[in-house]
Design an enzyme around this catalytic site. Structure first.
Site, PDB file in Angstrom:
ATOM      1  N   GLU A   1     -11.304  -3.386  12.874  1.00 13.56           N
ATOM      2  CA  GLU A   1      -9.990  -4.029  12.677  1.00 13.56           C
ATOM      3  C   GLU A   1      -9.425  -4.409  14.043  1.00 13.56           C
ATOM      4  O   GLU A   1      -9.151  -3.544  14.878  1.00 13.56           O
ATOM      5  CB  GLU A   1      -9.057  -3.046  11.948  1.00 13.56           C
ATOM      6  CG  GLU A   1      -7.685  -3.622  11.636  1.00 13.56           C
ATOM      7  CD  GLU A   1      -6.595  -3.173  12.619  1.00 13.56           C
ATOM      8  OE1 GLU A   1      -5.510  -3.782  12.596  1.00 13.56           O
ATOM      9  OE2 GLU A   1      -6.828  -2.234  13.397  1.00 13.56           O
TER      10      GLU A   1
ATOM     11  N   ASP B   1     -10.053   1.466  12.292  1.00 13.36           N
ATOM     12  CA  ASP B   1      -8.693   1.055  12.622  1.00 13.36           C
ATOM     13  C   ASP B   1      -8.460   1.127  14.127  1.00 13.36           C
ATOM     14  O   ASP B   1      -8.930   2.045  14.795  1.00 13.36           O
ATOM     15  CB  ASP B   1      -7.694   1.961  11.895  1.00 13.36           C
ATOM     16  CG  ASP B   1      -6.257   1.582  12.175  1.00 13.36           C
ATOM     17  OD1 ASP B   1      -5.827   0.527  11.688  1.00 13.36           O
ATOM     18  OD2 ASP B   1      -5.574   2.326  12.907  1.00 13.36           O
TER      19      ASP B   1
END
Length: 482
Positions: free
Chosen positions: A234, A193
């Site tokens: 991501e 992330d």
């Protein structure tokens, strides 16, 4: 479990029922055969951002269950876990130890201290202007130490999310230990992330800093490759970044698809969508919706600025219960490049348009990821939005078990489930992809698996939202009824 070419559900641990045990019941009951994988959004103890400010990766939040519940899911589904490579919670034992012991803390090198990073301890205005940031000032928060002193530490996002210094041995050990622990609990793929924010360098925008970012990407891959676990970085940015990463044989996200499909459905024109499907990476996960908003920055140069603006405006005029203010600071929206809305409501709660959007996703190159609200064709949750004043909560409805039983009986949801069952089981989708623009409003997508002797073909009209799916094998052609 290895990644399967079957749809993946994205869900929080407490969004389909109250916890992980409920989630398993729902997957085995009302959602049976709809997905082959599950991305369980952060399930660790956390101090903010609905799990994305993790305090401890070695634990499952007690409200959700325990590792045994996660591992039980891994027996039947390939699983994705999150690792926040850019930050850790301000309430984590690591940061609290740093605040208590300052330079004597064994975790002092985990964090980016302004006094050590910037010459003179502070960035110049030129440095600040250059940084790709979420706030209208330099990205920091004040660390207040037990001895009464204070200093600035790097903080890109919320004040509960303290950035990590990925260049130090301390942080590398932290990453190694936690990734190896997650690998033991059933992960098939680990999502990094906020990956593009991980590396900081003076004189750059501190976002996807090359060449440093590549070493940062290879490090976790090399750690996890022996266990057969994949990495998914991501990143919301220009589509060429995804192509660059895909060129090095990583999985990537197709974050351009949501806006391109909306543009096609609103305008009736297939040209932009077809062009993207021709050039997009093949080793990818496709999305129409996620726990965040609908990304706009991802379609830069795939749509013209005028087409992007027209699509945004159409979303607000044709969408159901969606207002511009929901994506602004008034509703704590950090990212001006995302629109807060469910995908079903973005299409005016129109069943036919929504079903075609999902058909296009299932026929696009890559493995479809379906957000839990989208799986149940969920409308904007205005009540949750207004009670929390958190823009993204418009698309974060909490479903109880009774509500799920009701929702799966809706015709649009039943049709969607049939589509997913077809996508998960047809050998055609393990074959070769081809897309053709028939005319301004019509496209044709074909998947051909010569080894299995199976073809799946979609013919769709984006103007009137009609479509036809035909599967052909050695026994002949069969029209798929949804």
């Amino acid at each position: 479990m290895k990644i399967k070419n079957q749809a993946m559900l994205i869900t929080y641990s407490d969004s389909l029922g109250k916890n992980l045990k409920d989630l398993k019941k729902v997957l085995e009951g009302p959602l049976k055969d709809t997905v082959g994988g599950v991305h369980i959004l952060p399930f660790f103890p956390s101090s903010g951002d609905r799990g994305f400010a993790p305090m401890d990766y070695t634990k499952v939040d007690l409200a959700f269950g325990g590792w045994e519940d996660v591992e039980a899911l891994s027996q039947d589904y390939y699983l994705m876990f999150d690792f926040m490579i850019n930050h850790i919670s301000a309430k984590s034992p690591y940061f609290l130890d740093f605040l208590e012991k300052k330079d004597e803390s064994k975790y002092a090198d985990l964090f980016i201290r302004y006094k050590n990073f910037w010459p003179g301890g502070e960035p110049t205005q030129e440095d600040v202007d250059l940084i790709y940031k979420r706030k209208p000032r330099a990205p920091y928060r004040i660390a207040q130490f037990a001895d009464g002193t204070e200093e600035k530490v790097w903080c890109t996002f919320d004040e509960q999310q303290i950035d990590l210094d990925v260049t130090t041995e301390t942080t590398r050990n932290f990453i190694k230990e936690n990734l190896e622990n997650l690998a033991k609990h059933g992960a098939s793929i680990i999502r990094l992330d906020a990956f593009a924010y991980a590396n900081k360098k003076i004189g750059t925008n501190c976002f996807f800093v090359e060449p440093d970012i590549w070493e940062m990407l290879h490090f976790p891959r090399n750690l996890l490759a022996p266990q057969g676990i994949e990495i998914l970085p991501e990143i919301h940015e220009h589509y060429t970044i995804q192509q660059k990463i895909a060129d090095q044989d990583y999985y990537v996200y197709d974050f351009a698809l949501p806006m391109l499909v909306l543009h096609a459905l609103y305008s009736g024109n297939v040209n932009r969508l077809v062009h993207w499907m021709e050039i997009c990476p093949r080793k990818q996960f496709t999305t129409l919706d996620t726990h965040d908003g609908i990304g706009v920055v991802d379609v830069k140069d795939l749509l013209t600025d005028e087409e992007t603006e027209a699509t945004r405006e159409a979303l607000y005029t044709q969408g159901a219960n969606v207002k511009k203010i929901y994506s602004t600071e008034a509703y704590n929206n950090l990212d001006i490049y995302q629109i807060n809305c469910t995908y079903y409501s973005a299409l005016g709660n129109n069943d036919q348009a929504y079903l075609l959007a999902r058909v296009l996703q299932c026929f696009a190159p890559g493995i479809p990821q379906i957000y839990y609200v989208g799986l149940l064709a969920g409308e904007n949750d205005i009540e949750l939005l207004e009670s929390s004043k958190e823009g993204r909560n418009i698309n974060r409805h909490y479903y109880d078990l009774d509500e799920i039983e009701r929702e799966v009986e809706r015709p649009v949801v039943k049709s969607f489930f049939k589509l997913l069952q077809f996508r998960n089981t047809s050998p055609a989708f393990d074959g070769e992809f081809a897309v053709k623009m028939v005319d301004e409003h019509n496209l044709q997508i074909t998947w051909t698996n010569e080894d299995a002797g199976v073809t799946a073909q979609l013919s769709a009209n984006l103007k009137d939202h009609s479509f036809e799916i035909v599967e052909t094998d050695e026994d002949g052609s069969n029209k798929i009824q949804l």
